[in-house]
Design an enzyme around this catalytic site. Structure first.
Site, short mmCIF file in Angstrom:
data_model
loop_
_atom_site.label_atom_id
_atom_site.label_comp_id
_atom_site.label_asym_id
_atom_site.label_seq_id
_atom_site.Cartn_x
_atom_site.Cartn_y
_atom_site.Cartn_z
N HIS A 1 -21.94 -31.99 -14.80
CA HIS A 1 -21.98 -32.93 -15.93
C HIS A 1 -22.13 -32.07 -17.20
O HIS A 1 -23.07 -31.26 -17.29
CB HIS A 1 -23.18 -33.86 -15.76
CG HIS A 1 -23.21 -34.96 -16.77
ND1 HIS A 1 -23.54 -34.75 -18.09
CD2 HIS A 1 -22.95 -36.30 -16.66
CE1 HIS A 1 -23.48 -35.90 -18.75
NE2 HIS A 1 -23.12 -36.87 -17.88
N ASP B 1 21.00 -19.16 -6.80
CA ASP B 1 19.79 -19.98 -6.88
C ASP B 1 19.49 -20.31 -8.33
O ASP B 1 19.96 -19.62 -9.25
CB ASP B 1 18.58 -19.28 -6.21
CG ASP B 1 18.14 -18.02 -6.94
OD1 ASP B 1 19.01 -17.22 -7.37
OD2 ASP B 1 16.91 -17.81 -7.09
N ASP C 1 22.76 -20.03 -15.98
CA ASP C 1 21.91 -19.09 -15.21
C ASP C 1 21.82 -19.56 -13.77
O ASP C 1 20.94 -20.31 -13.43
CB ASP C 1 20.52 -19.05 -15.88
CG ASP C 1 19.59 -18.03 -15.26
OD1 ASP C 1 20.05 -17.18 -14.48
OD2 ASP C 1 18.38 -18.10 -15.54
N ARG D 1 6.00 -8.38 -19.95
CA ARG D 1 7.35 -7.82 -19.98
C ARG D 1 7.21 -6.34 -20.28
O ARG D 1 6.48 -5.96 -21.21
CB ARG D 1 8.20 -8.50 -21.06
CG ARG D 1 8.47 -9.96 -20.83
CD ARG D 1 9.56 -10.20 -19.79
NE ARG D 1 9.58 -11.61 -19.41
CZ ARG D 1 10.48 -12.14 -18.59
NH1 ARG D 1 11.44 -11.40 -18.06
NH2 ARG D 1 10.42 -13.41 -18.28
N GLU E 1 17.08 -14.67 -6.76
CA GLU E 1 16.83 -13.93 -8.01
C GLU E 1 15.67 -14.54 -8.77
O GLU E 1 14.82 -13.82 -9.32
CB GLU E 1 18.08 -13.92 -8.89
CG GLU E 1 18.06 -12.88 -10.00
CD GLU E 1 17.32 -13.32 -11.26
OE1 GLU E 1 16.92 -12.45 -12.05
OE2 GLU E 1 17.12 -14.54 -11.46
N GLU E 2 15.61 -15.86 -8.80
CA GLU E 2 14.58 -16.53 -9.60
C GLU E 2 13.19 -16.43 -8.97
O GLU E 2 12.21 -16.87 -9.56
CB GLU E 2 14.96 -18.00 -9.86
CG GLU E 2 16.28 -18.20 -10.59
CD GLU E 2 16.27 -17.77 -12.06
OE1 GLU E 2 15.28 -17.15 -12.49
OE2 GLU E 2 17.26 -18.04 -12.75
N THR F 1 -16.33 -36.30 -18.98
CA THR F 1 -17.21 -35.22 -19.41
C THR F 1 -17.55 -34.36 -18.19
O THR F 1 -18.27 -34.79 -17.30
CB THR F 1 -18.49 -35.77 -20.05
OG1 THR F 1 -19.05 -36.76 -19.18
CG2 THR F 1 -18.20 -36.39 -21.40
N SER G 1 14.62 -10.15 -17.65
CA SER G 1 14.49 -9.21 -16.53
C SER G 1 15.42 -9.59 -15.39
O SER G 1 15.58 -10.76 -15.08
CB SER G 1 13.05 -9.24 -16.01
OG SER G 1 12.13 -9.05 -17.06
N HIS H 1 23.63 -14.56 -8.91
CA HIS H 1 22.74 -15.38 -8.07
C HIS H 1 23.11 -16.85 -8.13
O HIS H 1 23.41 -17.38 -9.21
CB HIS H 1 21.26 -15.15 -8.42
CG HIS H 1 20.84 -15.54 -9.80
ND1 HIS H 1 20.26 -16.77 -10.07
CD2 HIS H 1 20.87 -14.87 -10.99
CE1 HIS H 1 19.96 -16.82 -11.37
NE2 HIS H 1 20.31 -15.69 -11.95
N HIS I 1 16.28 -22.03 -17.89
CA HIS I 1 14.91 -22.28 -17.40
C HIS I 1 14.27 -23.49 -18.09
O HIS I 1 13.07 -23.71 -17.95
CB HIS I 1 13.98 -21.07 -17.59
CG HIS I 1 14.37 -19.88 -16.77
ND1 HIS I 1 13.47 -18.91 -16.39
CD2 HIS I 1 15.56 -19.50 -16.24
CE1 HIS I 1 14.09 -17.98 -15.69
NE2 HIS I 1 15.36 -18.31 -15.58
N1 BES Z 1 19.36 -14.33 -16.05
C1 BES Z 1 17.96 -14.21 -16.20
C2 BES Z 1 17.53 -12.97 -16.98
C3 BES Z 1 18.05 -12.87 -18.38
C4 BES Z 1 18.33 -13.97 -19.17
C5 BES Z 1 18.21 -11.63 -18.92
C6 BES Z 1 18.80 -13.84 -20.46
C7 BES Z 1 18.64 -11.47 -20.22
C8 BES Z 1 18.96 -12.59 -20.99
C9 BES Z 1 17.31 -14.20 -14.81
O1 BES Z 1 17.82 -15.20 -13.98
C10 BES Z 1 15.83 -14.46 -14.94
O2 BES Z 1 15.48 -15.54 -15.34
N2 BES Z 1 14.98 -13.49 -14.60
C11 BES Z 1 13.57 -13.70 -14.58
C12 BES Z 1 12.89 -12.67 -13.73
C13 BES Z 1 12.71 -13.05 -12.29
C14 BES Z 1 11.91 -11.99 -11.56
C15 BES Z 1 12.06 -14.39 -12.12
C16 BES Z 1 12.99 -13.56 -15.96
O3 BES Z 1 13.51 -12.82 -16.79
O4 BES Z 1 11.98 -14.23 -16.21
MN MN Z 2 19.87 -15.27 -14.04
MN MN Z 3 16.81 -17.10 -14.53
#
Ligand code: BES
Ligand code: MN
Ligand code: MN
Length: 456
Positions: A212, A88, A119, A327, A152-153, A314, A398, A86, A426
């Site tokens: 309040h 993106d 990534d 997960r 993908e993201e 407040t 994932s 990917h 990330h």
């Molecule tokens: N490359 C990652 C997933 C990943 C990172 C797998 C490190 C194993 C080890 C992928 O780009 C990602 O960030 N996937 C997301 C899921 C998606 C539906 C947003 C995730 O895992 O949060």
């Molecule tokens: Mn990735």
């Molecule tokens: Mn990612």
């Protein structure tokens, strides 16, 4: 004619500079303000794939961001590798925590700092360069199809539709993806599993307006307090997830499988030191490695409500919200778990608030067998590149499209990742080692060579 390895070593500087150019394009898929940058990145990827020698390269438009596809068929009778990646990237926020701007890549101490470096631009681009090296030296031993997407993201929804609509075009013998990490630069490993995902947003509403907190406080339920109570009730004393039925579909690993996974080196002290924590927390009865790979989780990813500006105000707020991810592991199904959560959360909502639950994207877990020709090819390729046999591990992240490749195309995936967990994906200061980038480019042609032989 030069050898594949000769070409790679001779072109190292250009390979690095081309990646840096790609990293300068802010292809953030989640934020509509980057839409034209994402499109520009797709065009750049197309051009690079053509320059590498791929054919029929096309930017395929979707309801969202485009998919770039190209192929090189040397002989229809030979095996075919479908490469996926990917282009993106995640949003770069929080910007103030970066040491250098996220879209102005710098190479420091052998590490490439930029959003998307690990990534996944740095990892998918290894495949483009490996294909270039093979085609330039007459060494492409089997067919290659390459599909690099831009969503993908954000859950790959449009790629899912594209795969269903293009089964013939995508027909292959195996999927090869570099988008995961290995244990360490001197401890190569191959992920043999990914977790699934269920993601939702919850909103708790109390009184019809902000109040309040002196005039009404103590008499009217505070939605933030209630949201915290609800969230804390989602784990029990043993840190198991307290949603009835949550574990019903979990396929438990055998003692043998767990012993096999436990062979991977893991230094818990170093792990805690790296993260700056004095202790860890996880489900009773499982190890840290297991917590982060073969066990399901529930985490709050964001929580908000009330006053968060300067100083003190407040107020007893009307609403509170949270984003929650779970997960998942085989054989939990994302939709089923989402439904369990929605029903449970509605059920435990006390009468003094109303709750709204909104599901977001999800995805299924996936596992890859280690007794296939493709796994053997990957293992040999890594061993030749690192001088050590790679250790099979289960990954915690994932990649939802992997399960769909299996479901729609009948293909298993090899997770041929070269990143490290410490790459800060990330997160601010994401980076990818020049060493890792080059090792990937060296290993991929070796995978192709072994796979061409073993898959016959
Ligand atoms: N490359 C990652 C997933 C990943 C990172 C797998 C490190 C194993 C080890 C992928 O780009 C990602 O960030 N996937 C997301 C899921 C998606 C539906 C947003 C995730 O895992 O949060
Ligand atoms: Mn990735
Ligand atoms: Mn990612």
């Amino acid at each position: 004619m030069a050898t594949v390895d000769g070409h790679i070593e001779a072109q190292k500087d250009r390979f690095l500079n081309e990646l840096l150019d790609l990293l300068r394009i802010p292809s953030v898929s989640a934020d509509p303000k980057y839409k034209t940058d994402v499109a520009r990145c797709a065009e750049a990827v197309k051009q690079r794939m053509e320059e590498a020698g791929l054919e029929k390269v096309e930017v395929c438009t979707t309801q969202g961001h485009p998919i770039v596809y190209g192929e090189k068929i040397i002989d229809p009778a030979k095996p075919t590798v479908l490469v996926y990646g990917h282009y993106d990237v995640q949003p770069p926020d929080p910007l103030e925590l970066w040491d250098s701007p996220p879209f102005e890549p710098v190479v420091k101490n052998g590490l490439i700092y930029a959003r998307g470096s690990a990534d996944d631009k740095g990892q998918f681009y290894m495949h483009v360069k490996a294909v270039e090296a093979m085609l330039n030296t007459g060494g492409l031993p089997c067919n290659v199809k390459m599909m690099i997407e831009g969503e993908e993201e954000v859950g790959s929804t449009n790629l899912g539709l594209f795969v269903k609509a293009n089964k013939q075009r995508l027909a292959a013998d195996v999927v090869l993806i570099s988008d995961t990490s290995m244990i360490a630069n001197d401890t190569p490993s191959i992920n043999t599993g990914l977790r699934g995902l269920s993601y939702l947003e919850v909103e708790v509403t109390g009184p019809n307006r902000d109040l309040h907190s002196g005039v009404y406080g103590g008499a009217v339920a505070n939605p933030i307090n209630v949201l915290c109570d609800l969230i804390s009730s989602l784990h029990d004393q043993d840190r198991r997830i307290a949603i009835p039925g949550f574990y019903d579909a979990v396929r438990e690993l055998s003692a043998g499988e767990r012993a096999e996974l436990a062979k991977a080196p893991f230094d818990e002290e170093a792990y805690m030191n790296d993260l700056g924590v004095k202790a860890l927390l996880g489900e009773k009865g499982y190890t840290t490695t297991e917590h982060a790979s073969i066990r399901p989780t529930l985490d709050v990813n964001g929580i908000w409500g009330g006053y968060i500006g300067e100083g003190a105000k407040t107020v007893l707020p009307s609403k509170a919200s949270a984003k929650i991810s779970m997960r998942l592991v085989p054989d939990q199904k994302s939709d089923a778990i989402t439904r369990l959560f929605v029903d449970h959360f509605q059920k435990i909502a006390p009468p003094y608030v109303t709750v709204k639950v909104t599901p977001h994207h999800g995805g299924e877990a996936a596992v890859t067998p280690t007794d296939s020709p493709a796994y053997r090819a990957a293992s040999l390729a890594m061993e030749e590149t690192f001088g050590k046999k790679p250790i099979p591990t289960r990954g915690g992240g994932s990649i939802p499209i992997v399960a769909l490749f299996e479901q729609e195309l009948g293909l298993k995936t090899i997770l041929f990742g070269f990143g490290l967990d410490s790459d800060n994906i990330h997160s601010p200061n994401e980076h990818y080692g020049v060493f890792n980038y080059m090792q990937g480019i060296r290993a991929i042609p070796r995978f192709f060579a072994h796979f061409a032989k073993l898959a016959r």
